[in-house]
Design an enzyme around this catalytic site. Structure first.
Site, mmCIF file in Angstrom:
data_model
loop_
_atom_site.group_PDB
_atom_site.id
_atom_site.type_symbol
_atom_site.label_atom_id
_atom_site.label_comp_id
_atom_site.label_asym_id
_atom_site.label_seq_id
_atom_site.Cartn_x
_atom_site.Cartn_y
_atom_site.Cartn_z
ATOM 1 N N LYS A 64 0.817 -1.195 0.000
ATOM 2 C CA LYS A 64 0.000 0.000 0.000
ATOM 3 C C LYS A 64 0.866 1.268 0.000
ATOM 4 C CE LYS A 64 -4.064 -2.127 0.386
ATOM 5 N NZ LYS A 64 -3.982 -3.564 0.080
HETATM 6 C C1 LIG Z 1 -5.211 -4.486 0.924
HETATM 7 C C2 LIG Z 1 -6.689 -4.535 0.962
HETATM 8 C C3 LIG Z 1 -7.409 -5.040 2.066
HETATM 9 C C4 LIG Z 1 -6.805 -5.788 3.191
HETATM 10 O O1 LIG Z 1 -5.716 -5.291 3.754
HETATM 11 P P1 LIG Z 1 -4.626 -6.216 4.465
HETATM 12 O O2 LIG Z 1 -3.926 -5.193 5.288
HETATM 13 O O3 LIG Z 1 -3.757 -6.807 3.416
HETATM 14 O O4 LIG Z 1 -5.326 -7.224 5.299
HETATM 15 C C5 LIG Z 1 -8.797 -4.929 2.063
HETATM 16 N N1 LIG Z 1 -9.448 -4.405 1.021
HETATM 17 C C6 LIG Z 1 -8.803 -3.946 -0.059
HETATM 18 C C7 LIG Z 1 -9.586 -3.352 -1.170
HETATM 19 C C8 LIG Z 1 -7.407 -4.014 -0.128
HETATM 20 O O5 LIG Z 1 -6.792 -3.586 -1.230
#
Ligand SMILES: *Cc1c(COP(=O)(O)O)cnc(C)c1O
Length: 399
Positions: free
Chosen positions: A186
């Protein structure tokens, strides 16, 4: 994107500060930690940016979503409407909360189509969960209005859009509850991390307890604390929070770099008449993590993605073929192959997704190509890569 592209001495210094005391846990050990509270510090930085009264930092974005639903009192027998284009974490978190995920089509915003949401609402619907995909907001005016009309909770999955805005407001702060992810891919990363934000004291307090075994966090003596209800362990560690503290201080620079690097791509691809860009309900609020566009048909979109990769671009996605982000390949979920028997109440009201018709989503997703915009590119590099991308597409279309 992602934030790890620009790790530097700032992250290392934050982590070293935690290791100096050796207190890796976010709660307790008040004497030993010498005033270092990294999780709290990052929560403050999130609150400042999101403009919400509360922020709870926790283990990951999936845990954030599950915790948000639990804090709202959503569970067995309740339905949560979510889009066909999202990361699998969206339906996983709904199921983890004991509720039923109900899929609704996306449109040319790559996010929930408000008209499609309207069609799947039942008396059991409790939540509409828009997902701000690929760094930009869903049509929040329409979705917010719909939730208000029907008395539904609006829970934003802003996991992919930390730093994006909608009409001047930080995404995640627009509904009752918002969730962020700080996983390794992210824009801001803790390695693993997530957050729940809300203005509601009661929801915050419930989330705060739920994510830490039900601890009411009423004292400095964890053993003596009360437990109004059981929870889980979705805590973040101080080491992860420390990385996040350094990263979040760079958010404004990250967004500015992405927007700067995205611009030449948009300009170069604008010259190609067959390229149609994703509709952004608020173009000003884009965080610039991706440039997404539609090609004339599925075959050309697939060829475009291949041509861009062959031209040396990284982070090229034809989501229609992706195993993790689009319903078409969620075969495990659609065929109900779970690791263990899932509570009957979750599946009872769930349509048979192995037979469901998502042709309205297919129409957009089969033609969609997304290009990841890198933080690490210098402006000149972005300009050169944009030209390479445009030439690759032009030569493909002229064949
Ligand atoms: C990355 C993501 C998540 C989950 O996040 P994690 O920290 O990897 O558990 C949930 N929803 C979306 C749309 C994502 O891109």
């Amino acid at each position: 994107m992602p934030g790890f592209e620009l790790f530097d001495e700032k992250e290392r210094k934050e982590v070293a500060e935690v290791m100096e005391t050796g207190v890796l846990m976010r709660y307790g050990f008040t004497g030993a930690r010498a005033g270092r509270w990294k999780a709290r510090e990052m929560e403050e930085a999130i609150r400042e940016r999101a403009g919400t009264k509360h922020a709870l930092l926790l283990a990951d974005g999936t845990a954030a979503l599950t915790t948000a639903l639990a804090a709202l009192g959503v569970g067995s027998g309740d339905e949560v409407v979510m889009p066909t284009f999202t990361f699998v974490a969206s339906f996983e978190s709904v199921m983890a909360a004991g509720a039923t995920p109900i899929l609704a089509d996306v449109d040319d915003t790559l996010c929930l189509d408000p008209a499609a949401v309207r069609k799947v609402i039942t008396p059991r619907t409790k939540v509409v969960m828009p997902v701000h995909m690929c760094g930009a907001a869903a049509d929040m005016d329409a979705l917010g209005k719909l939730c208000q009309e029907r008395g539904l909770y609006l829970v934003e999955d802003a996991c992919q859009a930390f730093g994006a805005k909608y009409k001047g407001k930080f995404v995640g702060s627009l509904g009752g509850v918002g969730c962020y992810s700080f996983d390794f891919n992210k824009i801001v990363t803790c390695g693993e991390g997530g957050a729940v934000v809300t203005n509601d004291d009661h929801i915050y307090k419930k989330a705060d307890m739920y994510h830490d075994h039900g601890h009411d966090h009423s004292s400095d003596d964890r053993g003596a604390e009360g437990h109004p209800f059981p929870g889980y362990n979705y805590r973040i560690s101080e080491l992860h929070a420390a990385v996040g503290c350094a990263q979040i201080s760079k958010l404004e620079d990250f967004v500015a770099r992405q927007l700067r690097n995205k611009k030449p791509f948009k300009n170069a691809l604008s010259e190609i008449s067959q390229v149609v860009f994703r509709r952004l309900p608020d173009p000003q609020g884009d965080s610039g993590t991706f440039l997404s566009f539609f090609m004339p048909d599925e075959a050309i979109a697939g060829e475009t993605a291949r041509a861009l990769k062959n031209a040396g671009l990284e982070g090229v996605f034809h989501w229609y073929d992706n195993n993790w982000h689009y319903v078409r390949n969620w075969t495990h979920f659609k065929e109900r192959r779970f690791a263990h028997p899932v509570a009957a109440s979750i599946l009872e009201g769930m349509p048979d997704y192995s037979k469901a018709d998502f042709s309205a989503s297919d129409r957009w997703m089969s033609r969609c190509v997304s290009l990841s915009i890198k933080l690490g590119w210098e402006e000149k590099e972005a300009v050169a890569k944009a030209e390479t991308a445009a030439n690759a597409i032009k030569s493909l279309l002229s064949r």
